[in-house]
Write an enzyme that holds these catalytic residues in place. Structure first.
Site, PDB file in Angstrom:
ATOM      1  N   LYS A  10       0.881  -1.170   0.000  1.00 32.62           N
ATOM      2  CA  LYS A  10       0.000   0.000   0.000  1.00 32.62           C
ATOM      3  C   LYS A  10       0.920   1.222   0.000  1.00 32.62           C
ATOM      4  O   LYS A  10       1.733   1.375   0.926  1.00 32.62           O
ATOM      5  CB  LYS A  10      -0.881  -0.010   1.256  1.00 32.62           C
ATOM      6  N   THR A  12       0.810   4.262   0.825  1.00 36.60           N
ATOM      7  CA  THR A  12       0.840   5.184   1.958  1.00 36.60           C
ATOM      8  C   THR A  12       1.410   4.556   3.231  1.00 36.60           C
ATOM      9  O   THR A  12       1.561   5.231   4.246  1.00 36.60           O
ATOM     10  CB  THR A  12      -0.570   5.725   2.256  1.00 36.60           C
ATOM     11  N   CYS A  13       1.756   3.299   3.185  1.00 36.53           N
ATOM     12  CA  CYS A  13       2.281   2.573   4.342  1.00 36.53           C
ATOM     13  C   CYS A  13       3.793   2.812   4.470  1.00 36.53           C
ATOM     14  O   CYS A  13       4.536   2.587   3.517  1.00 36.53           O
ATOM     15  CB  CYS A  13       1.981   1.083   4.171  1.00 36.53           C
ATOM     16  N   SER A  14       4.242   3.242   5.637  1.00 44.51           N
ATOM     17  CA  SER A  14       5.669   3.535   5.832  1.00 44.51           C
ATOM     18  C   SER A  14       6.537   2.280   5.698  1.00 44.51           C
ATOM     19  O   SER A  14       7.634   2.343   5.146  1.00 44.51           O
ATOM     20  CB  SER A  14       5.902   4.204   7.184  1.00 44.51           C
TER      21      SER A  14
END
Length: 114
Positions: A10, A12-14
């Site tokens: 994903k 937006t996942c760090s």
């Protein structure tokens, strides 16, 4: 010839971004799949779980609000819920051939690059 690397992530996942950086730095070619844009099927998720060699519940993000409803659910019900709501899936998942790693921490991707 080495097996292709595929990362299910994903954007937006760090942890996903950190794992993608490690893959880019490695110089290895890989395919990146945003499983929000290209949803996983039940069969594909089962295949990933088998390659991860982990219990279904270990792939469940238990801190997600909707995970609370899955306490007594069967593995099949959890898989169905994860396919319907990808926020329930731990990420990122990196696959190379018959092996896969849940890259938490991101450095665990290195096990697939050896």
């Amino acid at each position: 010839m080495r097996d292709q690397i595929v990362i299910y992530q994903k954007p937006t996942c760090s942890k996903c971004r950190a794992t993608l950086s490690l893959l880019k730095e490695s110089g290895e070619e890989f395919e990146s799949i945003n499983y929000y844009e290209t949803p996983l099927t039940i069969d594909k998720l089962r295949e990933l779980i088998q390659k991860l060699n982990m219990p279904v519940r270990d792939l469940l993000r238990k801190d997600e609000p909707s995970a609370g409803n899955l306490g007594a659910a069967s593995d099949d019900e959890i898989i169905k819920a994860m396919v319907e709501n990808p926020d329930l899936i731990q990420r990122p998942i990196v696959v190379r051939g018959s092996k896969a790693r849940l890259c938490r921490p991101p450095e665990s991707v290195m096990e697939l690059l050896k």
